[in-house]
Design a protein around this motif. Structure first.
Motif, PDB file in Angstrom:
ATOM      1  N   THR A 145      37.107  53.111  29.726  1.00  0.00           N
ATOM      2  CA  THR A 145      35.368  52.677  29.411  1.00  0.00           C
ATOM      3  C   THR A 145      35.230  52.659  30.739  1.00  0.00           C
ATOM      4  O   THR A 145      35.775  53.199  31.867  1.00  0.00           O
ATOM      5  CB  THR A 145      36.178  51.881  28.817  1.00  0.00           C
ATOM      6  OG1 THR A 145      35.766  50.161  29.875  1.00  0.00           O
ATOM      7  CG2 THR A 145      36.502  51.066  27.983  1.00  0.00           C
ATOM      8  N   PHE A 146      34.290  53.439  30.747  1.00  0.00           N
ATOM      9  CA  PHE A 146      33.264  53.791  31.777  1.00  0.00           C
ATOM     10  C   PHE A 146      33.198  52.499  32.895  1.00  0.00           C
ATOM     11  O   PHE A 146      33.071  52.583  34.274  1.00  0.00           O
ATOM     12  CB  PHE A 146      31.978  53.999  31.737  1.00  0.00           C
ATOM     13  CG  PHE A 146      31.194  54.615  32.458  1.00  0.00           C
ATOM     14  CD1 PHE A 146      30.867  55.594  33.307  1.00  0.00           C
ATOM     15  CD2 PHE A 146      29.790  53.563  33.483  1.00  0.00           C
ATOM     16  CE1 PHE A 146      30.596  56.518  34.079  1.00  0.00           C
ATOM     17  CE2 PHE A 146      29.240  54.223  34.374  1.00  0.00           C
ATOM     18  CZ  PHE A 146      29.087  55.427  34.793  1.00  0.00           C
ATOM     19  N   ASP A 147      33.131  51.021  32.658  1.00  0.00           N
ATOM     20  CA  ASP A 147      33.075  49.923  33.464  1.00  0.00           C
ATOM     21  C   ASP A 147      34.576  49.658  33.922  1.00  0.00           C
ATOM     22  O   ASP A 147      35.024  49.094  34.951  1.00  0.00           O
ATOM     23  CB  ASP A 147      32.284  48.304  32.695  1.00  0.00           C
ATOM     24  CG  ASP A 147      33.419  48.226  31.660  1.00  0.00           C
ATOM     25  OD1 ASP A 147      34.589  48.771  30.340  1.00  0.00           O
ATOM     26  OD2 ASP A 147      33.018  47.244  30.813  1.00  0.00           O
ATOM     27  N   GLY A 148      35.681  49.970  33.372  1.00  0.00           N
ATOM     28  CA  GLY A 148      36.721  50.164  33.605  1.00  0.00           C
ATOM     29  C   GLY A 148      37.503  51.631  35.086  1.00  0.00           C
ATOM     30  O   GLY A 148      38.398  51.029  35.213  1.00  0.00           O
ATOM     31  N   PHE A 149      36.717  52.140  35.283  1.00  0.00           N
ATOM     32  CA  PHE A 149      36.494  53.573  35.159  1.00  0.00           C
ATOM     33  C   PHE A 149      36.640  53.566  36.934  1.00  0.00           C
ATOM     34  O   PHE A 149      37.736  53.654  37.912  1.00  0.00           O
ATOM     35  CB  PHE A 149      36.118  54.931  34.909  1.00  0.00           C
ATOM     36  CG  PHE A 149      35.835  56.295  35.687  1.00  0.00           C
ATOM     37  CD1 PHE A 149      37.443  56.897  35.693  1.00  0.00           C
ATOM     38  CD2 PHE A 149      35.726  56.381  36.901  1.00  0.00           C
ATOM     39  CE1 PHE A 149      38.058  57.562  36.435  1.00  0.00           C
ATOM     40  CE2 PHE A 149      36.242  57.825  37.630  1.00  0.00           C
ATOM     41  CZ  PHE A 149      37.168  58.149  37.567  1.00  0.00           C
ATOM     42  N   PRO A 150      36.184  52.516  37.509  1.00  0.00           N
ATOM     43  CA  PRO A 150      36.379  51.897  39.289  1.00  0.00           C
ATOM     44  C   PRO A 150      38.014  52.093  39.152  1.00  0.00           C
ATOM     45  O   PRO A 150      38.677  52.089  40.343  1.00  0.00           O
ATOM     46  CB  PRO A 150      35.283  50.679  39.374  1.00  0.00           C
ATOM     47  CG  PRO A 150      34.456  51.108  38.689  1.00  0.00           C
ATOM     48  CD  PRO A 150      34.978  52.056  37.123  1.00  0.00           C
ATOM     49  N   HIS A 151      38.131  50.838  38.431  1.00  0.00           N
ATOM     50  CA  HIS A 151      40.633  51.088  38.768  1.00  0.00           C
ATOM     51  C   HIS A 151      41.211  52.496  38.827  1.00  0.00           C
ATOM     52  O   HIS A 151      41.487  52.105  38.986  1.00  0.00           O
ATOM     53  CB  HIS A 151      40.337  49.425  38.273  1.00  0.00           C
ATOM     54  CG  HIS A 151      40.092  48.750  38.989  1.00  0.00           C
ATOM     55  ND1 HIS A 151      40.754  47.945  40.152  1.00  0.00           N
ATOM     56  CD2 HIS A 151      38.662  47.287  38.496  1.00  0.00           C
ATOM     57  CE1 HIS A 151      40.203  47.176  40.028  1.00  0.00           C
ATOM     58  NE2 HIS A 151      39.284  46.816  39.335  1.00  0.00           N
ATOM     59  N   GLY A 152      40.279  53.455  37.232  1.00  0.00           N
ATOM     60  CA  GLY A 152      41.249  54.347  37.355  1.00  0.00           C
ATOM     61  C   GLY A 152      41.033  55.402  38.378  1.00  0.00           C
ATOM     62  O   GLY A 152      41.609  56.197  38.798  1.00  0.00           O
ATOM     63  N   LEU A 153      39.930  55.464  38.762  1.00  0.00           N
ATOM     64  CA  LEU A 153      39.823  56.135  40.286  1.00  0.00           C
ATOM     65  C   LEU A 153      40.988  55.799  41.167  1.00  0.00           C
ATOM     66  O   LEU A 153      41.468  56.216  42.291  1.00  0.00           O
ATOM     67  CB  LEU A 153      38.645  56.213  40.588  1.00  0.00           C
ATOM     68  CG  LEU A 153      37.911  57.081  42.029  1.00  0.00           C
ATOM     69  CD1 LEU A 153      39.221  58.315  42.582  1.00  0.00           C
ATOM     70  CD2 LEU A 153      36.883  57.278  42.400  1.00  0.00           C
ATOM     71  N   ASP A 154      40.543  54.589  41.870  1.00  0.00           N
ATOM     72  CA  ASP A 154      41.352  53.779  42.788  1.00  0.00           C
ATOM     73  C   ASP A 154      41.637  52.346  42.501  1.00  0.00           C
ATOM     74  O   ASP A 154      40.592  51.114  42.625  1.00  0.00           O
ATOM     75  CB  ASP A 154      39.989  53.780  44.122  1.00  0.00           C
ATOM     76  CG  ASP A 154      40.773  53.144  45.937  1.00  0.00           C
ATOM     77  OD1 ASP A 154      41.787  52.622  45.190  1.00  0.00           O
ATOM     78  OD2 ASP A 154      40.191  54.064  46.887  1.00  0.00           O
ATOM     79  N   PHE A 155      42.607  52.191  42.170  1.00  0.00           N
ATOM     80  CA  PHE A 155      43.068  51.029  41.111  1.00  0.00           C
ATOM     81  C   PHE A 155      43.351  49.961  42.523  1.00  0.00           C
ATOM     82  O   PHE A 155      43.080  48.709  41.924  1.00  0.00           O
ATOM     83  CB  PHE A 155      44.588  51.023  40.699  1.00  0.00           C
ATOM     84  CG  PHE A 155      44.909  49.802  39.851  1.00  0.00           C
ATOM     85  CD1 PHE A 155      44.555  50.142  38.310  1.00  0.00           C
ATOM     86  CD2 PHE A 155      45.908  49.235  40.138  1.00  0.00           C
ATOM     87  CE1 PHE A 155      44.718  48.694  37.437  1.00  0.00           C
ATOM     88  CE2 PHE A 155      45.708  48.103  39.773  1.00  0.00           C
ATOM     89  CZ  PHE A 155      45.502  47.736  38.113  1.00  0.00           C
ATOM     90  N   PRO A 156      43.770  49.435  43.853  1.00  0.00           N
ATOM     91  CA  PRO A 156      43.610  48.883  44.272  1.00  0.00           C
ATOM     92  C   PRO A 156      42.662  48.435  45.005  1.00  0.00           C
ATOM     93  O   PRO A 156      41.780  47.130  44.998  1.00  0.00           O
ATOM     94  CB  PRO A 156      44.347  49.475  45.948  1.00  0.00           C
ATOM     95  CG  PRO A 156      45.019  50.161  45.472  1.00  0.00           C
ATOM     96  CD  PRO A 156      44.193  51.097  44.246  1.00  0.00           C
TER      97      PRO A 156
END
Length: 309
Positions: free
Chosen positions: A285-296
């Protein structure tokens, strides 16, 4: 494996051909395999058997000219050309030898504006190892960052949904992961990760208003430790780094992104999982993508989202 086999080559525009050739040969650690009458430089990763996977062309602006995938044989090439035409795209046949040591290519323009081509034949020059009782690595395996192969590319452009239909319904790829847009925009698919093998992606697309843009070419490293070693080499050679070292949530890949001397982004990539065609598509999801890009860090890096060539 049948149909489309794997990423075969990409032609990059570079601002200074000699500087770019030195970078990809001496810093990245690719093997130079030839130069043609147009002044293009041909390179491959040490563990690739085909003559070339990266072609450099001097131009007044950086970016990608075309991306090519290898198919199983000539019959497959002919059938896929018919299928692409039936899909509604015009195709062009480029003669054998237009690229060094490469057979006929079928080229067409994707809905995202990128030139894409398929081919069946390319001369095999080997990886420096014998075919009988070979050792595990060749002398070139320790020169520079020494990636083992061209792994995938990420391309930016409009109408990625039409690209998905072409790649899934016509070219036989499967959708491994996808990224949805914001809820207020109706959550359209804005990122697609497509595979013709059992890799997490052989090609990926992100929705972007300008057509035909390159986000990055990715080079496969055998281990996370070799990604970190590549980072050391980047530091020693003052290569500007965009992101990393870090891990993606999307694909679970371990990564560093950086820029070549012309401003084309490249990735050193390891890890990931092994999906198969019957694996279920993973959705971010769009709000979950920050961890999709840079998980740590769970961070959306602005340069990653906005800088393309």
């Amino acid at each position: 494996m049948t149909g489309v086999l794997r990423p075969g080559h990409a032609q990059l525009r570079v601002l200074n051909i000699d500087e770019a050739a030195r970078f990809y040969r001496d810093v990245m650690g690719l093997v130079e395999t030839g130069r043609d009458a147009q002044g293009r430089v041909y390179l491959k990763c040490w563990d690739e058997h085909d003559h070339n996977s990266l072609i450099l062309r001097e131009a007044d602006h950086a970016g990608i000219d075309f991306i090519g995938f290898k198919v199983l044989n000539e019959a497959t090439l002919d059938q896929l050309e018919r299928d692409v035409r039936a899909f509604g795209l015009e195709t062009e046949r480029l003669p054998a030898g237009e690229l060094l040591e490469t057979g006929e290519r079928v080229r067409f323009r994707l809905p995202t504006g990128h030139l894409f081509e398929i081919y069946a034949q390319k001369a095999q020059v080997g990886n420096g190892l014998p075919n009988v009782n070979p050792p595990p690595w060749a002398p070139d395996a320790d020169r520079g960052m020494a990636p083992t192969r061209l792994d995938h590319c990420l391309l930016y452009g409009p109408n990625v949904t039409a690209n998905k239909k072409l790649f899934v319904d016509v070219l036989g790829f499967h959708l491994v992961e996808r990224i949805l847009g914001p809820a207020e925009a109706g959550e359209p698919e804005i990122g697609l990760f497509l595979s013709c093998s059992h890799k997490t992606h052989d090609i990926a697309f992100v929705e972007y208003p300008e057509p035909g843009k390159l986000h990055h070419l990715s080079f496969r490293m055998p281990t996370w430790e070799r990604v970190l070693r590549a980072g050391d080499i980047m530091g020693m050679n003052k290569v500007p780094i965009d992101i990393g070292p870090t891990r993606h949530g999307v694909t679970r890949g371990e990564t560093i992104y950086a820029w070549d001397p012309s401003g084309n982004r490249f990735e050193t990539f390891a890890g990931g999982y092994e999906p198969y065609p019957d694996s279920r598509t993973i959705t971010w999801t769009f709000d979950g993508f920050p961890h999709g890009l840079d998980f740590p860090q769970g961070k959306l890096h602005e340069s990653f989202l906005t800088v393309v060539t």
